[in-house]
Design an enzyme around this catalytic site. Sequence first.
Site, short mmCIF file in Angstrom:
data_model
loop_
_atom_site.label_atom_id
_atom_site.label_comp_id
_atom_site.label_asym_id
_atom_site.label_seq_id
_atom_site.Cartn_x
_atom_site.Cartn_y
_atom_site.Cartn_z
N PRO A 142 72.87 4.59 8.99
CA PRO A 142 74.24 4.93 8.57
C PRO A 142 74.31 6.35 8.04
O PRO A 142 73.33 6.89 7.55
CB PRO A 142 74.51 3.94 7.45
CG PRO A 142 73.17 3.63 6.89
CD PRO A 142 72.21 3.72 8.03
N GLU A 143 75.48 6.93 8.15
CA GLU A 143 75.71 8.25 7.59
C GLU A 143 76.16 8.05 6.14
O GLU A 143 76.64 6.99 5.76
CB GLU A 143 76.81 8.96 8.39
CG GLU A 143 76.62 8.92 9.89
CD GLU A 143 75.72 10.04 10.42
OE1 GLU A 143 75.53 11.04 9.71
OE2 GLU A 143 75.21 9.89 11.54
N LYS A 175 72.17 7.81 0.91
CA LYS A 175 72.37 6.57 1.66
C LYS A 175 71.95 5.34 0.87
O LYS A 175 71.82 4.25 1.41
CB LYS A 175 71.62 6.64 2.98
CG LYS A 175 72.08 7.80 3.85
CD LYS A 175 71.37 7.76 5.16
CE LYS A 175 71.59 9.04 5.93
NZ LYS A 175 70.81 9.03 7.16
N ARG A 232 64.40 10.99 18.03
CA ARG A 232 65.81 10.62 17.92
C ARG A 232 66.58 11.14 19.12
O ARG A 232 66.15 12.07 19.80
CB ARG A 232 66.40 11.23 16.66
CG ARG A 232 66.29 12.75 16.63
CD ARG A 232 66.60 13.31 15.27
NE ARG A 232 65.72 12.78 14.23
CZ ARG A 232 64.54 13.32 13.92
NH1 ARG A 232 64.10 14.39 14.57
NH2 ARG A 232 63.78 12.80 12.99
#
Length: 282
Positions: free
Chosen positions: A2-3, A51, A250
Amino acid sequence: MPEGDSVYRVAAHLHEALAGQALTSADLRVPAHATADLTGRRVLEVAPRGKHLLTRFEGGLTLHTHLRMDGRWEVYRPGERWTGGPDRQIRAVLGTDRGTAVGYRLPVVELLRTADERRIVGHLGPDLLGPDWDPVEAVRRLLARPGRPVVEALLDQRNLAGIGNVYANELCFVAGVTPWTEVGELPHPDRLVERARQMLEANKLRPGHITTGDTRPGYQHWVYGRAGRPCPRCVTPVVAGRQGAPPRDRAVFWCPYCQRGPAPDVTTARPGRGGAGRPPGR
Ligand SMILES: [Zn+2]
């Protein structure tokens, strides 16, 4: 992953549901804390830090949770059916008279003394959505290892906290550099850090990580997730690849025309795609 803006929104949602309420039920379904009894304690606040989610209780206790890839917190009204996944995926339950927060698939569920929170989040760089946001320190940390690829430096939460892969890719685009460009080569690291804050700030109360300002589906990002589709700025097809060594590599996306710097050979990276050349006249 998640950002930071997603985590911010989850924290705000949990805070609204729980803060000021006494817990009528509490269940931490992880071996280390299975016998912890939080019932009767009031929830003081739920705060995001990068986060990480910090749920603070009276009596100096904090519940630290992290969503990682597919963890989530849901809030249900009394009597409402829990729909976040099968029971065996539930890791934490915090109930009050007003509603119940249920944490699904949380890879981190840790109860600690509030005074010890630094152990969990002390290593983080300036928090893009935090009250203590410090752009000068963020730039200093980013540039401390000038030879790192930009995308990697942006994702390192020790530099600045809150950026995930969507924003890391989009920030490379707005900076006009490929994800492999050395962070020390950035023309204006201070502007990039400011753009990062603006992006998260603009999205902290809405879903979608919109970076273009255009909320229509398919137009929300410059390059992220848009392989083979035209760059919104120059119509050159966006290219996809991988950056970094497995298993920590990534997905990266970039426009071979708008973004300068090192990159794998586009024609061999996407055989058969074609059309990834530069527009005429450049
Ligand atoms: Zn372009």
